[in-house]
Design a protein around this motif. Structure first.
Motif, PDB file in Angstrom:
ATOM      1  N   LYS A 209       0.843  -1.199   0.000  1.00 16.28           N
ATOM      2  CA  LYS A 209       0.000   0.000   0.000  1.00 16.28           C
ATOM      3  C   LYS A 209       0.880   1.251   0.000  1.00 16.28           C
ATOM      4  N   GLY A 210       0.463   2.239  -0.735  1.00 20.68           N
ATOM      5  CA  GLY A 210       1.190   3.517  -0.719  1.00 20.68           C
ATOM      6  C   GLY A 210       2.483   3.537  -1.515  1.00 20.68           C
ATOM      7  N   ALA A 211       2.757   2.472  -2.265  1.00 18.81           N
ATOM      8  CA  ALA A 211       4.035   2.386  -2.976  1.00 18.81           C
ATOM      9  C   ALA A 211       3.912   2.888  -4.425  1.00 18.81           C
ATOM     10  N   THR A 212       5.020   2.806  -5.138  1.00 22.20           N
ATOM     11  CA  THR A 212       5.067   3.353  -6.497  1.00 22.20           C
ATOM     12  C   THR A 212       5.325   2.257  -7.522  1.00 22.20           C
ATOM     13  N   LEU A 213       4.572   2.342  -8.608  1.00 19.23           N
ATOM     14  CA  LEU A 213       4.757   1.443  -9.745  1.00 19.23           C
ATOM     15  C   LEU A 213       5.234   2.286 -10.926  1.00 19.23           C
ATOM     16  N   VAL A 214       6.442   1.985 -11.419  1.00 16.63           N
ATOM     17  CA  VAL A 214       6.974   2.726 -12.556  1.00 16.63           C
ATOM     18  C   VAL A 214       6.789   1.883 -13.811  1.00 16.63           C
ATOM     19  N   MET A 215       6.084   2.435 -14.791  1.00 16.25           N
ATOM     20  CA  MET A 215       5.783   1.714 -16.026  1.00 16.25           C
ATOM     21  C   MET A 215       6.789   2.121 -17.102  1.00 16.25           C
ATOM     22  N   VAL A 216       7.601   1.154 -17.541  1.00 14.76           N
ATOM     23  CA  VAL A 216       8.607   1.433 -18.562  1.00 14.76           C
ATOM     24  C   VAL A 216       8.251   0.717 -19.872  1.00 14.76           C
ATOM     25  N   GLY A 217       7.763  -0.528 -19.759  1.00 12.62           N
ATOM     26  CA  GLY A 217       7.408  -1.306 -20.949  1.00 12.62           C
ATOM     27  C   GLY A 217       6.120  -0.795 -21.562  1.00 12.62           C
ATOM     28  N   ASN A 218       6.019  -0.851 -22.880  1.00 13.28           N
ATOM     29  CA  ASN A 218       4.764  -0.407 -23.502  1.00 13.28           C
ATOM     30  C   ASN A 218       4.425  -1.223 -24.742  1.00 13.28           C
ATOM     31  N   LEU A 219       4.519  -2.546 -24.595  1.00  7.99           N
ATOM     32  CA  LEU A 219       4.203  -3.433 -25.717  1.00  7.99           C
ATOM     33  C   LEU A 219       2.755  -3.302 -26.171  1.00  7.99           C
ATOM     34  N   THR A 220       1.841  -3.136 -25.211  1.00  4.17           N
ATOM     35  CA  THR A 220       0.412  -3.115 -25.533  1.00  4.17           C
ATOM     36  C   THR A 220      -0.134  -1.699 -25.398  1.00  4.17           C
ATOM     37  N   PRO A 221      -0.884  -1.215 -26.388  1.00  8.88           N
ATOM     38  CA  PRO A 221      -1.393   0.163 -26.292  1.00  8.88           C
ATOM     39  C   PRO A 221      -2.397   0.360 -25.149  1.00  8.88           C
ATOM     40  N   VAL A 222      -3.271  -0.629 -24.918  1.00  7.43           N
ATOM     41  CA  VAL A 222      -4.319  -0.498 -23.893  1.00  7.43           C
ATOM     42  C   VAL A 222      -4.384  -1.797 -23.094  1.00  7.43           C
ATOM     43  N   VAL A 223      -4.480  -1.695 -21.755  1.00  3.28           N
ATOM     44  CA  VAL A 223      -4.621  -2.902 -20.923  1.00  3.28           C
ATOM     45  C   VAL A 223      -5.732  -2.676 -19.891  1.00  3.28           C
ATOM     46  N   ASP A 224      -6.262  -3.805 -19.350  1.00  3.58           N
ATOM     47  CA  ASP A 224      -7.162  -3.719 -18.199  1.00  3.58           C
ATOM     48  C   ASP A 224      -6.380  -3.138 -17.035  1.00  3.58           C
ATOM     49  N   PHE A 225      -7.068  -2.386 -16.209  1.00  3.96           N
ATOM     50  CA  PHE A 225      -6.351  -1.699 -15.141  1.00  3.96           C
ATOM     51  C   PHE A 225      -7.035  -1.967 -13.793  1.00  3.96           C
TER      52      PHE A 225
ATOM     53  N   VAL B 111      -5.649   0.239  -7.012  1.00  2.77           N
ATOM     54  CA  VAL B 111      -4.755   1.403  -7.107  1.00  2.77           C
ATOM     55  C   VAL B 111      -5.305   2.575  -6.296  1.00  2.77           C
ATOM     56  N   VAL B 112      -6.636   2.771  -6.364  1.00  2.27           N
ATOM     57  CA  VAL B 112      -7.238   3.894  -5.637  1.00  2.27           C
ATOM     58  C   VAL B 112      -7.222   3.634  -4.131  1.00  2.27           C
ATOM     59  N   THR B 113      -7.735   2.465  -3.728  1.00  2.00           N
ATOM     60  CA  THR B 113      -7.913   2.235  -2.286  1.00  2.00           C
ATOM     61  C   THR B 113      -6.592   2.000  -1.574  1.00  2.00           C
ATOM     62  N   GLN B 114      -5.540   1.649  -2.322  1.00  2.00           N
ATOM     63  CA  GLN B 114      -4.248   1.430  -1.679  1.00  2.00           C
ATOM     64  C   GLN B 114      -3.267   2.575  -1.975  1.00  2.00           C
ATOM     65  N   GLU B 115      -3.793   3.619  -2.540  1.00  2.00           N
ATOM     66  CA  GLU B 115      -2.976   4.819  -2.810  1.00  2.00           C
ATOM     67  C   GLU B 115      -1.666   4.481  -3.501  1.00  2.00           C
ATOM     68  N   ILE B 116      -1.767   3.708  -4.570  1.00  4.49           N
ATOM     69  CA  ILE B 116      -0.567   3.349  -5.327  1.00  4.49           C
ATOM     70  C   ILE B 116      -0.291   4.442  -6.363  1.00  4.49           C
ATOM     71  N   THR B 117       0.951   4.872  -6.427  1.00  2.00           N
ATOM     72  CA  THR B 117       1.341   5.857  -7.425  1.00  2.00           C
ATOM     73  C   THR B 117       1.773   5.124  -8.692  1.00  2.00           C
ATOM     74  N   VAL B 118       1.130   5.412  -9.810  1.00  2.00           N
ATOM     75  CA  VAL B 118       1.516   4.808 -11.091  1.00  2.00           C
ATOM     76  C   VAL B 118       2.218   5.878 -11.914  1.00  2.00           C
ATOM     77  N   ARG B 119       3.450   5.568 -12.322  1.00  2.00           N
ATOM     78  CA  ARG B 119       4.312   6.567 -12.937  1.00  2.00           C
ATOM     79  C   ARG B 119       4.787   6.047 -14.282  1.00  2.00           C
TER      80      ARG B 119
END
Ligand SMILES: [Zn+2]
Length: 342
Positions: A256-272, A277-285
């Motif tokens: 909870k409260g941690a950061t996810l850094v997105m570097v790969g971008n093979l797929t244009p759109v994914v399920d999310f 992410v909202v209830t655990q206050e995850i930062t997506v970067r």
């Protein structure tokens, strides 16, 4: 000059083409080494829309300046150089605010898409704007200098991540960027777990400094990460693949409260996984390309604080480029980075 031209999708031809003429603020670089990037291999069949033929690919390269444009004053013929893969504008709002990697109308060397087409470094000569050049230290070889681009991509993601000493960090994907993430993260004093589905890549991740290596097909990744972290989950996660499955597992193993850094971008759109992410206050970067990391990478290389030689699986003449592209497309075991020399 000779060049390796993508004449049609999946058709690479080694042939004579016109030597480029540098503009006033450009130099002509005689290419000495140019690495084949995964995005070249994935893109040449038309699937990404970013290698529309005809184009000369190649954006990870080094060489010697052989000609300078009329207005170039800071660079001389004979200088050993490498260069950013992004050609950005200097008068852009984003560049002026310190984010040249996001500048409008940016181009990428060796990429052709709907918006632009810019020939790259799989050729004897490539023309390069002076503001994206970097001097290569004397003790760094041309082959090593051609590896600076992918290392800088990894360093940029780390610079955005807020990593702290003793963090438990998970890196999804042990390809070129993932392996450099592991190697650079180790120098920050954190604990690194690497994930992949290819055994030999996990061996390379181990050699790059990963304390724990997990096989995404065999291991219960999220459960194992919870075990390693006292039930909490990872403090920081890098996603260097860019697919729905890895994104889901990445969110499953983060605390909870941690950061996810997105570097790969093979797929244009994914399920999310929105609610988690909202209830655990995850930062997506998101992390895109490079924003000024070249000098640091060149210095780390020169001082022996980062190692790239073991990542280079083959050095071959440019004339054999098509054959090596085939071998990379066929995912030949043991073939990671191929450097071509004109
Ligand atoms: Zn690349």
């Amino acid at each position: 000059m000779k060049a390796l031209v993508l004449e049609a999708y999946n058709k690479l031809v080694y042939k004579d083409v016109n030597k480029p003429a540098p503009d006033d603020h450009e130099v002509l670089v005689e290419v000495k080494a140019a690495g084949i990037c995964g995005s070249d291999v994935h893109g040449m069949d038309g699937s990404t829309g970013r290698r529309i033929p005809p184009v000369i690919m190649g954006h990870e390269a080094s060489g010697v300046i052989s000609e300078t444009g009329r207005s170039v004053t800071d660079w001389q013929v004979g200088d050993r150089v490498t260069f950013d893969s992004t050609i950005y504008r200097l008068d852009d709002w984003y560049t002026r605010s310190g984010h040249y990697n996001l500048s409008d109308n940016r181009m990428v060397l060796g990429v052709s898409c709907k918006e632009f087409r810019r020939d790259g470094a799989f050729a004897q000569y490539v023309s390069i704007p002076e503001h994206i050049l970097y001097k290569v230290p004397g003790n760094v070889s041309f082959e090593q200098a051609a590896m600076v681009e992918p290392v800088a991509v990894a360093l940029h993601a780390i610079n955005l991540s807020g990593v702290r000493i003793n963090d438990h960090v998970v890196v999804f994907g042990s390809g070129m960027i993932g392996l450099f993430l592991v190697q650079l993260l180790k120098s920050t004093g954190c604990h690194v777990t690497a994930i992949d589905i290819v055994e030999e890549k996990l061996v390379m991740a181990r050699n790059a400094g990963a304390e724990t290596c997990l096989h995404a097909g065999r291991d219960e990744v999220a459960t194992r990460i919870k075990e390693i972290t006292g039930g909490r989950g990872a403090d920081l996660v890098f996603e260097a693949v860019g697919m729905a499955g890895t994104l889901k597992t990445a969110v499953d193993c983060i605390r909870k409260g941690a950061t996810l850094v997105m570097v790969g971008n093979l797929t244009p759109v994914v399920d999310f996984p929105l609610q988690k992410v909202v209830t655990q206050e995850i930062t997506v970067r998101g992390s895109c390309a490079i924003n000024g990391e070249y000098p640091a990478v060149l210095e780390l290389l020169s001082k022996g604080q980062i190692h790239v030689d073991s990542m280079i699986s083959a050095v071959a003449p440019l004339s054999e480029g098509a054959r090596f592209f085939d071998r990379l497309r066929n995912k030949e075991p043991g073939l990671l980075k191929v450097i071509l020399k004109p």
